[in-house]
Motif scaffolding. Structure first.
Motif, PDB file in Angstrom:
ATOM      1  N   TYR A 122       0.837  -1.202   0.000  1.00 12.32           N
ATOM      2  CA  TYR A 122       0.000   0.000   0.000  1.00 12.32           C
ATOM      3  C   TYR A 122       0.871   1.251   0.000  1.00 12.32           C
ATOM      4  N   LEU A 123       0.339   2.284  -0.599  1.00 10.79           N
ATOM      5  CA  LEU A 123       0.929   3.611  -0.522  1.00 10.79           C
ATOM      6  C   LEU A 123      -0.035   4.496   0.245  1.00 10.79           C
ATOM      7  N   LEU A 124       0.479   5.257   1.187  1.00 10.49           N
ATOM      8  CA  LEU A 124      -0.348   6.243   1.885  1.00 10.49           C
ATOM      9  C   LEU A 124      -0.230   7.555   1.141  1.00 10.49           C
ATOM     10  N   ASN A 125      -1.350   8.259   1.023  1.00  6.92           N
ATOM     11  CA  ASN A 125      -1.334   9.519   0.295  1.00  6.92           C
ATOM     12  C   ASN A 125      -2.356  10.469   0.884  1.00  6.92           C
ATOM     13  N   LEU A 126      -2.269  11.709   0.423  1.00  4.96           N
ATOM     14  CA  LEU A 126      -3.148  12.775   0.890  1.00  4.96           C
ATOM     15  C   LEU A 126      -3.859  13.414  -0.286  1.00  4.96           C
ATOM     16  N   ILE A 127      -5.090  13.791  -0.083  1.00  2.00           N
ATOM     17  CA  ILE A 127      -5.781  14.723  -0.977  1.00  2.00           C
ATOM     18  C   ILE A 127      -5.997  15.961  -0.130  1.00  2.00           C
TER      19      ILE A 127
END
Length: 117
Positions: free
Chosen positions: A2-7
């Motif tokens: 998994y990659l953690l990301n932000l919007i």
């Protein structure tokens, strides 16, 4: 896996996990406006900062298999405020929260010792 990301802009401001296997996104923490994440050393939780009017709180969110586990918990509350963005990322912190660095444009320099080891 998994990659953690932000919007950080738009209608769906959130922290999410992107699955590399099936290329899907899972909402982890909706409605959070932050500028960075740190995954803790054990990989079982991540940290993110939220500014207040007079303080900054760093939260810990446990996660497993690309999904949030439980509610975010306060990991560290700093008794002073600083911007999360100032012409780019204005702060960072270590995964064990031993170090917090930040910039305050047009302010004076401060050194704040949280603990003495």
């Amino acid at each position: 896996k998994y990659l953690l990301n932000l919007i950080t802009v738009g209608d769906q401001v959130e922290i999410y996990a992107f699955s590399l296997a099936d290329r899907s996104c899972t909402r982890l923490v909706p409605g959070v406006v932050t500028f960075g994440l740190n995954i803790e050393k054990d990989g079982k939780s991540f940290l993110y900062a939220l500014p207040g009017r007079k303080d900054v709180t760093i939260y810990r969110q446990k996660w497993a298999a690309g999904k949030a586990v439980g509610e975010p918990q306060v990991a560290l509350k700093l008794p002073f405020a600083f911007p999360l963005i100032a012409g780019g990322n204005a702060y960072d912190f270590s995964r064990d929260l031993a170090f917090v660095v930040y910039a305050r444009p047009s302010g004076h320099a401060d050194l704040y010792l949280l603990t003495q080891q």
